[in-house]
Design a protein around this motif. Structure first.
Motif, mmCIF file in Angstrom:
data_model
loop_
_atom_site.group_PDB
_atom_site.id
_atom_site.type_symbol
_atom_site.label_atom_id
_atom_site.label_comp_id
_atom_site.label_asym_id
_atom_site.label_seq_id
_atom_site.Cartn_x
_atom_site.Cartn_y
_atom_site.Cartn_z
ATOM 1 N N LEU A 1 -2.220 -56.945 73.591
ATOM 2 C CA LEU A 1 -1.156 -55.474 72.627
ATOM 3 C C LEU A 1 -1.169 -54.687 72.670
ATOM 4 C CD1 LEU A 1 0.470 -56.712 70.665
ATOM 5 C CD2 LEU A 1 -0.809 -57.380 68.985
ATOM 6 N N ASP A 2 -2.663 -53.933 72.518
ATOM 7 C CA ASP A 2 -2.410 -52.753 72.279
ATOM 8 C C ASP A 2 -1.592 -51.746 73.221
ATOM 9 O OD1 ASP A 2 -3.917 -52.337 70.279
ATOM 10 O OD2 ASP A 2 -5.605 -52.200 70.517
ATOM 11 N N HIS A 3 -1.757 -52.530 74.726
ATOM 12 C CA HIS A 3 -1.692 -51.645 75.631
ATOM 13 C C HIS A 3 0.257 -51.695 76.365
ATOM 14 C CE1 HIS A 3 -5.190 -52.263 78.152
ATOM 15 N NE2 HIS A 3 -5.446 -51.356 77.421
ATOM 16 N N MET A 4 0.738 -53.481 75.664
ATOM 17 C CA MET A 4 2.024 -53.441 75.361
ATOM 18 C C MET A 4 2.923 -52.253 73.895
ATOM 19 S SD MET A 4 1.765 -57.764 75.219
ATOM 20 C CE MET A 4 3.425 -58.085 75.120
ATOM 21 N N LEU A 5 2.099 -52.378 73.570
ATOM 22 C CA LEU A 5 1.993 -50.826 72.149
ATOM 23 C C LEU A 5 2.210 -50.222 72.830
ATOM 24 C CD1 LEU A 5 0.138 -52.618 69.245
ATOM 25 C CD2 LEU A 5 2.555 -52.817 69.359
ATOM 26 N N ALA A 6 1.636 -49.702 73.523
ATOM 27 C CA ALA A 6 1.083 -48.011 74.845
ATOM 28 C C ALA A 6 2.449 -48.114 75.418
ATOM 29 C CB ALA A 6 -0.125 -47.547 74.614
ATOM 30 N N ALA A 7 2.675 -48.565 75.836
ATOM 31 C CA ALA A 7 3.944 -48.394 76.926
ATOM 32 C C ALA A 7 5.060 -48.634 75.892
ATOM 33 C CB ALA A 7 4.574 -50.375 77.542
ATOM 34 N N LEU A 8 5.488 -49.221 74.973
ATOM 35 C CA LEU A 8 6.270 -49.272 73.865
ATOM 36 C C LEU A 8 6.960 -47.463 73.006
ATOM 37 C CD1 LEU A 8 7.112 -52.195 72.105
ATOM 38 C CD2 LEU A 8 8.527 -51.504 73.836
ATOM 39 N N GLY A 9 5.785 -47.015 73.167
ATOM 40 C CA GLY A 9 4.809 -45.191 73.064
ATOM 41 C C GLY A 9 4.542 -45.556 71.242
ATOM 42 N N LEU A 10 4.295 -46.929 71.022
ATOM 43 C CA LEU A 10 3.583 -46.975 69.674
ATOM 44 C C LEU A 10 2.122 -47.709 69.956
ATOM 45 C CD1 LEU A 10 5.945 -49.654 69.210
ATOM 46 C CD2 LEU A 10 6.369 -47.984 68.348
ATOM 47 N N LYS A 11 1.217 -47.285 68.426
ATOM 48 C CA LYS A 11 0.374 -47.417 68.207
ATOM 49 C C LYS A 11 -0.455 -48.640 66.915
ATOM 50 C CE LYS A 11 -3.669 -43.931 68.692
ATOM 51 N NZ LYS A 11 -3.663 -42.892 68.168
ATOM 52 N N ARG A 12 -1.542 -49.074 67.607
ATOM 53 C CA ARG A 12 -1.411 -49.794 66.186
ATOM 54 C C ARG A 12 -1.985 -48.936 65.033
ATOM 55 N NH1 ARG A 12 -5.675 -54.514 66.322
ATOM 56 N NH2 ARG A 12 -4.480 -55.092 67.863
ATOM 57 N N GLY A 13 -1.258 -49.472 63.716
ATOM 58 C CA GLY A 13 -1.801 -48.316 62.657
ATOM 59 C C GLY A 13 -0.519 -47.744 62.345
ATOM 60 N N GLU A 14 0.805 -47.242 63.562
ATOM 61 C CA GLU A 14 0.982 -46.186 63.476
ATOM 62 C C GLU A 14 2.540 -46.684 63.734
ATOM 63 O OE1 GLU A 14 0.434 -42.914 65.675
ATOM 64 O OE2 GLU A 14 -1.298 -42.630 64.925
ATOM 65 N N ASN A 15 3.463 -46.634 62.156
ATOM 66 C CA ASN A 15 4.812 -47.584 62.587
ATOM 67 C C ASN A 15 4.661 -49.060 63.468
ATOM 68 O OD1 ASN A 15 7.539 -47.879 62.088
ATOM 69 N ND2 ASN A 15 8.112 -46.632 64.014
ATOM 70 N N GLY B 1 -4.603 -59.120 57.404
ATOM 71 C CA GLY B 1 -3.686 -58.139 58.307
ATOM 72 C C GLY B 1 -3.762 -56.793 58.641
ATOM 73 N N VAL B 2 -2.704 -56.023 59.075
ATOM 74 C CA VAL B 2 -3.548 -54.867 59.480
ATOM 75 C C VAL B 2 -2.436 -53.346 60.122
ATOM 76 C CG1 VAL B 2 -3.725 -54.914 62.216
ATOM 77 C CG2 VAL B 2 -5.505 -53.393 60.460
ATOM 78 N N GLY B 3 -2.440 -52.678 59.442
ATOM 79 C CA GLY B 3 -1.582 -51.752 60.245
ATOM 80 C C GLY B 3 -1.130 -51.044 58.891
ATOM 81 N N ASP B 4 0.960 -50.193 59.447
ATOM 82 C CA ASP B 4 1.080 -49.809 57.965
ATOM 83 C C ASP B 4 1.822 -50.647 57.720
ATOM 84 O OD1 ASP B 4 2.672 -47.491 57.674
ATOM 85 O OD2 ASP B 4 3.526 -46.983 59.480
ATOM 86 N N ARG B 5 1.871 -50.099 56.701
ATOM 87 C CA ARG B 5 2.805 -50.986 55.957
ATOM 88 C C ARG B 5 3.792 -51.229 55.907
ATOM 89 N NH1 ARG B 5 -2.611 -51.616 51.171
ATOM 90 N NH2 ARG B 5 -3.816 -52.933 52.044
ATOM 91 N N GLN B 6 4.336 -49.819 55.947
ATOM 92 C CA GLN B 6 5.983 -49.346 55.807
ATOM 93 C C GLN B 6 6.038 -48.765 57.524
ATOM 94 O OE1 GLN B 6 5.317 -45.612 53.507
ATOM 95 N NE2 GLN B 6 6.126 -47.124 51.856
ATOM 96 N N ALA B 7 5.800 -49.888 58.148
ATOM 97 C CA ALA B 7 6.162 -49.989 59.202
ATOM 98 C C ALA B 7 7.423 -50.275 59.366
ATOM 99 C CB ALA B 7 5.232 -50.447 60.413
ATOM 100 N N HIS B 8 8.159 -50.061 60.927
ATOM 101 C CA HIS B 8 9.235 -50.761 60.986
ATOM 102 C C HIS B 8 9.072 -51.642 62.737
ATOM 103 C CE1 HIS B 8 11.766 -46.016 60.722
ATOM 104 N NE2 HIS B 8 11.446 -46.875 59.581
ATOM 105 N N TRP B 9 7.803 -51.878 62.547
ATOM 106 C CA TRP B 9 7.939 -52.958 64.173
ATOM 107 C C TRP B 9 6.339 -54.254 63.920
ATOM 108 C CZ3 TRP B 9 9.428 -53.540 69.040
ATOM 109 C CH2 TRP B 9 10.342 -51.926 69.105
ATOM 110 N N MET B 10 6.938 -55.025 63.186
ATOM 111 C CA MET B 10 5.953 -55.822 62.483
ATOM 112 C C MET B 10 5.583 -56.701 63.838
ATOM 113 S SD MET B 10 6.279 -57.213 58.821
ATOM 114 C CE MET B 10 4.144 -58.631 58.081
#
Ligand code: URA
Length: 269
Positions: free
Chosen positions: A147-161, A113-122
């Protein structure tokens, strides 16, 4: 809408469709269940019904071999408790060494897996594809770009939250759908990842992910817009990005799901 956001939505083929509905419009459309809609089935406990990973056993998921079933069962319970107490490092090492189902035979490497280990979004996908198997990171191929574009549309980024993992950690040969026994063999790892991250929301991307998170088979079309729960963590389901690449007309529905998801995360603040 700023230019970057418009560009992202255009890229997803969503520009004319993706708009956050007002509460009144949402209620009129009757698409989103306003309250939790659990399935009324108990979720499986971590590792229920499996023989858990034993790096040296080489048994396939669900195969009990010639051994004593009672000792298999107590071994399974011991493995489950061991994994349920692991920290990130131990967990990832155990995933990488896992040989509890046939998927280990053809993998280049496991993909924890990858990303922020204290993320609000999984976000939970199905299983690694060829590119993920090569690079050891989930969602780095074509579906990952979407998926990265979907995250970006939500104002999110892989690895941040955001933390991203899969229902199965090893690539199913020829990118076939993982079997229920393979999902079950990996469930103990997903359970631990969810327990360590403690997200505000789990997003199941596609049917196998929903099956892994909810412990039963569901249809995405029927489950969209409903708020499920798993050990107190809200779960929503939406289409897998690879499905959306093949069926771009459904991207609008995926955006509705993500807006629903965003409201749930905001509620938890
Ligand atoms: N599809 C998935 O479900 N997961 C990945 O990591 C890549 C593609």
């Amino acid at each position: 809408m700023n230019l970057r956001r418009s560009a992202i939505l255009r890229e997803m083929g969503l520009a004319p469709l993706w708009r956050l509905r007002t509460a009144a419009e949402t209620a009129d459309a009757g698409e989103i269940s306003p309250s939790p809609a659990p399935f009324g089935h108990p979720l499986p406990q971590a590792g229920e019904g499996l023989i858990l990973p034993s790096p040296t056993s080489g048994r396939g998921a669900g195969e009990k071999g010639e051994g004593n079933e009672w000792s298999d069962l107590s071994q399974e319970r011991a493995d489950t408790s061991r994994i349920a107490a692991m920290d990130w490092q131990e967990l990832e090492e155990t995933i990488r060494a896992c040989r509890s189902c046939v998927l280990c035979e053809k993998r280049t490497q496991a993909v924890p897996g990858v990303g922020d280990r204290q993320a609000h979004w999984m976000f939970i996908g199905e299983g690694p594809g060829v590119e993920e198997d090569r690079r050891g990171e989930p969602f780095v191929g074509q579906a990952g770009k979407l998926l990265d574009h979907m995250l970006a549309a939500l104002g999110l980024k892989r690895g941040e939250n955001v933390y991203i993992a899969n229902a199965v950690k090893c690539r199913p040969p020829h990118n076939r759908t993982p079997e229920a026994a393979e999902i079950a063999a990996c469930a103990v790892f997903l359970d631990r990842q969810v327990a360590l991250v403690r997200p505000r929301l789990l997003v199941a991307l596609g049917r196998p992910a929903a099956q892994a998170l909810l412990g039963r088979e569901i249809s995405i079309a029927a489950a969209r817009g409903k708020r499920f729960e798993r050990d107190g963590v809200p779960v929503i389901v939406t289409y897998h990005p690879a499905y959306l690449l093949r069926n771009p007309l459904d991207k609008g529905k995926a955006w509705e799901d993500l807006c629903f998801a965003r409201r749930i995360v905001a509620e938890g603040q």
